[in-house]
Design a protein around this motif. Sequence first.
Motif, short mmCIF file in Angstrom:
data_model
loop_
_atom_site.label_atom_id
_atom_site.label_comp_id
_atom_site.label_asym_id
_atom_site.label_seq_id
_atom_site.Cartn_x
_atom_site.Cartn_y
_atom_site.Cartn_z
N GLU A 60 68.33 21.18 32.32
CA GLU A 60 69.46 21.60 31.54
C GLU A 60 70.40 22.20 32.20
OE1 GLU A 60 68.77 24.14 28.10
OE2 GLU A 60 66.93 22.81 27.70
N SER A 61 71.68 21.77 31.89
CA SER A 61 72.85 22.41 32.75
C SER A 61 74.15 22.08 31.88
CB SER A 61 73.01 21.69 34.08
OG SER A 61 74.50 21.98 34.59
N GLY A 97 74.88 17.83 29.50
CA GLY A 97 73.52 18.70 29.11
C GLY A 97 72.36 18.53 30.26
N ARG A 98 72.30 17.51 31.02
CA ARG A 98 70.95 17.49 31.60
C ARG A 98 71.64 16.92 33.04
NH1 ARG A 98 66.19 14.46 29.17
NH2 ARG A 98 67.72 12.67 28.48
N THR A 134 68.91 10.44 32.69
CA THR A 134 69.87 11.50 32.41
C THR A 134 70.71 11.43 30.86
OG1 THR A 134 71.61 10.28 33.48
CG2 THR A 134 70.23 11.92 34.89
#
Length: 189
Positions: A60-61, A97-98, A134
């Motif tokens: 998660e990012s 988000g990922r 992704t």
Amino acid sequence: MTKLLDDLAGHYSSIINGLGEDTDREGLQDTPMRAAKAMQFLTQGYQQSLSDLVNNAVFESAMDEMVVVQDIELYSMCEHHMLPFIGKCHIAYLPQGRVLGLSKFARIVDMYARRLQIQENLTRQIAEAIEEVTNAKGVAVVIEAQHMCMMMRGVEKQNSRMKTSMMLGQFRKSQATRTEFLNLIGNNR
Ligand SMILES: Nc1nc2c(ncn2[C@@H]2O[C@H](COP(=O)(O)OP(=O)(O)OP(=O)(O)O)[C@@H](O)[C@H]2O)c(=O)[nH]1
Ligand SMILES: [Zn+2]
């Protein structure tokens, strides 16, 4: 020793004998098995799967700007002559988000490169795999490579390079996004 490897080694013996060489002479005695192992290594991508290879290394990012991984070296085998083609792969994506573990880009490149390939399909398969794992807003892949079948035989051109690109999502829709990517990897190479 697996049956597959033994069978492959047997085929290499036939090839070597067919070329008029002697598989019993000292230098060639172990060559069929060595060649079989080398070919098995170079085509190990058939035995791999995307999910095993990624191994859940998707994190998660909140990062939502372009990420570029460039100059991933690439060794593949052309499906027409079974001779190597060698080059570099550049990858970009727009996470939503990922993000994907950095080493996994290279692993994905290798999984598809270590099969019998043409450069165009290899480029597409890498891009689609990264999109799949992704769920990115866009994925771009550029490959530049030299083909031994063009260099060592056939037209014998030593300096030509083939460049292929695959743009998905935002990279396909937006000229600006594509240009940003091409500028980042240095599109004059
Ligand atoms: N588009 C594409 N073509 C490739 C790739 N690798 C090899 N080739 C080409 O595949 C073609 C096969 O053509 P053929 O005429 O069937 O085979 P050939 O007689 O060995 O051809 P020459 O290489 O021209 O001597 C050749 O033009 C190769 O250059 C690749 O990754 N992409
Ligand atoms: Zn070829």
